[in-house]
Design a protein around this motif. Structure first.
Motif, PDB file in Angstrom:
ATOM      1  N   PHE A   1      32.704  17.657  39.484  1.00 56.31           N
ATOM      2  CA  PHE A   1      32.417  19.003  39.983  1.00 56.31           C
ATOM      3  C   PHE A   1      32.637  19.059  41.497  1.00 56.31           C
ATOM      4  O   PHE A   1      33.200  20.027  42.021  1.00 56.31           O
TER       5      PHE A   1
ATOM      6  N   VAL B   1      35.031  30.839  33.486  1.00 55.49           N
ATOM      7  CA  VAL B   1      35.092  29.374  33.427  1.00 55.49           C
ATOM      8  C   VAL B   1      33.715  28.799  33.102  1.00 55.49           C
ATOM      9  O   VAL B   1      33.589  27.860  32.298  1.00 55.49           O
ATOM     10  N   LEU B   2      32.656  29.346  33.699  1.00 61.46           N
ATOM     11  CA  LEU B   2      31.304  28.880  33.385  1.00 61.46           C
ATOM     12  C   LEU B   2      30.950  29.163  31.928  1.00 61.46           C
ATOM     13  O   LEU B   2      30.298  28.338  31.266  1.00 61.46           O
TER      14      LEU B   2
ATOM     15  N   TYR C   1      32.820  26.576  29.837  1.00 56.67           N
ATOM     16  CA  TYR C   1      32.252  25.233  29.984  1.00 56.67           C
ATOM     17  C   TYR C   1      30.943  25.094  29.209  1.00 56.67           C
ATOM     18  O   TYR C   1      30.675  24.068  28.580  1.00 56.67           O
ATOM     19  N   ASP C   2      30.135  26.137  29.223  1.00 55.93           N
ATOM     20  CA  ASP C   2      28.867  26.092  28.515  1.00 55.93           C
ATOM     21  C   ASP C   2      29.061  25.911  27.011  1.00 55.93           C
ATOM     22  O   ASP C   2      28.303  25.171  26.369  1.00 55.93           O
TER      23      ASP C   2
ATOM     24  N   GLY D   1      32.337  22.676  26.681  1.00 55.61           N
ATOM     25  CA  GLY D   1      32.430  21.542  27.593  1.00 55.61           C
ATOM     26  C   GLY D   1      31.978  20.231  26.988  1.00 55.61           C
ATOM     27  O   GLY D   1      32.473  19.161  27.350  1.00 55.61           O
ATOM     28  N   SER D   2      31.059  20.291  26.030  1.00 53.71           N
ATOM     29  CA  SER D   2      30.516  19.065  25.436  1.00 53.71           C
ATOM     30  C   SER D   2      31.273  18.617  24.188  1.00 53.71           C
ATOM     31  O   SER D   2      30.854  17.653  23.545  1.00 53.71           O
TER      32      SER D   2
ATOM     33  N   ILE E   1      38.011  17.623  27.848  1.00 53.96           N
ATOM     34  CA  ILE E   1      37.688  19.027  28.123  1.00 53.96           C
ATOM     35  C   ILE E   1      36.591  19.124  29.172  1.00 53.96           C
ATOM     36  O   ILE E   1      36.639  19.966  30.085  1.00 53.96           O
ATOM     37  N   ASN E   2      35.601  18.255  29.074  1.00 58.44           N
ATOM     38  CA  ASN E   2      34.515  18.235  30.040  1.00 58.44           C
ATOM     39  C   ASN E   2      35.050  17.990  31.446  1.00 58.44           C
ATOM     40  O   ASN E   2      34.656  18.666  32.406  1.00 58.44           O
TER      41      ASN E   2
ATOM     42  N   LEU F   1      37.189  21.127  32.788  1.00 55.82           N
ATOM     43  CA  LEU F   1      36.356  22.288  33.098  1.00 55.82           C
ATOM     44  C   LEU F   1      35.404  22.029  34.265  1.00 55.82           C
ATOM     45  O   LEU F   1      35.094  22.938  35.042  1.00 55.82           O
ATOM     46  N   LEU F   2      34.936  20.787  34.409  1.00 55.91           N
ATOM     47  CA  LEU F   2      34.081  20.457  35.552  1.00 55.91           C
ATOM     48  C   LEU F   2      34.839  20.618  36.873  1.00 55.91           C
ATOM     49  O   LEU F   2      34.329  21.191  37.838  1.00 55.91           O
TER      50      LEU F   2
ATOM     51  N   ALA G   1      35.493  24.366  37.427  1.00 60.71           N
ATOM     52  CA  ALA G   1      34.260  25.051  37.821  1.00 60.71           C
ATOM     53  C   ALA G   1      33.893  24.723  39.266  1.00 60.71           C
ATOM     54  O   ALA G   1      33.487  25.602  40.038  1.00 60.71           O
TER      55      ALA G   1
END
Length: 510
Positions: free
Chosen positions: A354, A389-390, A393-394, A397-398, A403-404, A407-408, A411
């Motif tokens: 991040f 994007v948030l 990710y929510d 993202g997991s 992907i995590n 997106l991190l 973001a």
């Protein structure tokens, strides 16, 4: 002069990297403080004794179901005192030697970080001890931002300011990364060292600042940059001067910066002598005299600083932008661990992506601001893209490590870009606004007002995250963050409209 400027950038970069490095360990250590140890085995080579037999990983009073709220209280103790003290800190920084100001602030901040860490070997379990240490740290951490931004603003002119500040502002993300990595190294064996090592490092860096930092070019006999408002101050002089003035007015910012970055060393020509020997028909020397007067100018008050056009809008927008950024700063490692099967160390390491995105975002925002001349529009666009994007990710993202990671980074780029631009290039621009007139010493005050208001949002964000995650789950935390970004964008709408209008006027003039 270039060597001096490079040294200033390096020293201030080091200083603020350390400030953020000492803020980050608490977000990593949360994973251990709130663990339920009853079903876990201690890490390899961990020596269990009568003191730590029952508390080798969890730590009272954070070993209950209310741990998120209690840990959020620690964040709030730091951030609310930070926000409140920031306004006073900017007032003081405008009136003292910034070398001493930064040195004492760094030493005290390092000590407060170290004091949090010694709770581990001394087996301290008092909630109020942790709250008090965090509050003390919040007060002394306010010495950092007004100090370093003012020093850099003293040494650099307007040309390419967005790019310079964008690259320089990566110290925030680098400090977060180093703080995460250092804390992660010790978090599963002795979390006290996660605080003591960064605290000791910051104390050493403060000593380096004391030895080498030069707060203002005039301190070593160099001519500081000319603020843009001085270009036309001789407009009422006699006609025999007008041609020279007109010629000076047509200099671009870059040419103007190169023109005045000439040193008049004391052993050759003293600064005071240099100013006193100017000719009445010499616009360049007259401009230099005004620079010297600018350095000696009166410090502006809070009311005057808040009346500068754009200060209130950017301050309120930063309230919500920093709310989002600091929620990630303090809760991202715990969120990753809670929504995945990763351990505390890997979650902390992964969270640094991040901040990697934040480095790219700060540079991208600075470059776009320089290229377009539209800082408000740049911030608004990044805030607008951050919302979807948030949301993505929510929800996904997991689902996988790749992907995590993507997106991190994305973001971090979109969340930290506007935050970085407002607290650096925009603050420096407003702190030298033409409306200030002869009250030229406003940079630290304006910076403190903007960042102090943002810091109130930074205090609210982690507190909300702790409460909402406890009672409503992590999905609702992300809804709060998305709503905050939309409010930050909305508060910039008037400035965005003004940027667009000015752009249209420039196009018509061409």
């Amino acid at each position: 002069m270039a060597w001096h400027q490079g040294g200033i950038l390096a020293l201030t970069y080091l200083a603020y990297t350390c400030y953020h490095m000492t803020r980050k360990p608490i977000s990593v250590v949360k994973n251990v403080l709130s663990l339920n140890c009853s079903s876990l085995s201690p890490p390899p080579n961990f020596l269990i004794n009568s003191t730590n037999r029952d508390t080798w990983c969890d730590w009272a009073p954070f070993d209950t179901e209310d741990a998120p709220a209690l840990l959020g209280m620690l964040d709030s103790a730091f951030l609310f005192t930070y926000a409140a003290a920031m306004f006073l800190s900017g007032f003081i920084a405008e009136r003292v030697n910034l070398r001493y100001f930064l040195t004492y602030g760094m030493l005290a901040s390092g000590i407060s970080c170290y004091l949090f860490g010694i709770a581990r070997p001394y087996n301290i379990h008092s909630l109020w001890y942790f709250v008090l240490v965090q509050a003390i740290g919040g007060v002394f951490q306010t010495s950092g931002w007004p100090g370093v931004v003012t020093v850099v603003g003293n040494w650099f002119g307007k040309g390419k300011r967005g790019l310079i500040f964008g690259i320089w502002n990566s110290h925030t993300s680098l400090g977060n990364i180093l703080g995460s990595l250092i804390a992660a190294e010790f978090v599963e064996s002795d979390w006290g060292l996660s605080f003591m090592v960064p605290g000791a490092t910051m104390g050493l860096a403060g000593f380096i600042i004391f030895l080498f930092l030069v707060p203002n070019p005039i301190d070593i006999g160099c001519i500081p940059p000319i603020p843009p408002r001085y270009r036309k101050f001789d407009a009422t002089h006699s006609s025999d001067e007008s041609s020279g003035i007109d010629e000076c007015e047509h200099f671009s910012n870059d040419i103007e910066d190169r023109l005045i970055y000439r040193c008049a060393y004391r052993e050759q020509v003293g600064v005071d002598d240099f100013a006193s020997t100017r000719s009445e028909t010499s616009p360049i020397l007259s401009r230099h005299r005004r620079v010297h007067d600018h350095h000696r100018g009166n410090a502006i008050g809070f009311v005057g600083a808040m009346n500068i056009p754009g200060v209130i809008e950017y301050s309120l927008s930063l309230f919500f932008a920093k709310l989002v950024s600091y929620t990630f700063l303090y809760w991202l490692p715990l969120y990753i661990a809670a929504t995945n099967t990763y351990g505390a160390t890997f979650s902390a390491d992964l969270s640094t992506l991040f901040d990697v995105g934040g480095i790219a975002g700060a540079i991208a925002a600075g470059v776009l601001s320089d290229y377009t001349g539209m800082s408000a529009l740049t911030c608004a666009l990044m805030l607008g893209f951050a919302v979807p994007v948030l949301f993505i990710y929510d929800y996904i993202g997991s689902t996988g490590l790749g992907i995590n990671i993507v997106l991190l980074v994305l973001a971090g780029l979109l969340v930290n870009g506007p935050y970085a631009l407002i607290t650096t290039a925009v603050s420096a621009e407003l702190g030298t606004h033409p409306s200030l007139g002869d009250n030229s010493k406003a940079l630290a005050t304006v910076t403190a007002i903007i960042d102090g208001t943002g810091s109130i949002g930074a205090a609210v964000g982690p507190l909300l995250a702790g409460l909402v995650s406890r009672w409503g789950g992590w999905h609702n935390v992300f809804y709060v963050l998305m709503f905050a970004d939309m409010l930050a964008l909305l508060l910039l709408s008037r400035l965005v409209y003004r940027d667009i209008q000015m752009y249209r006027q420039r196009r018509r003039a061409v």
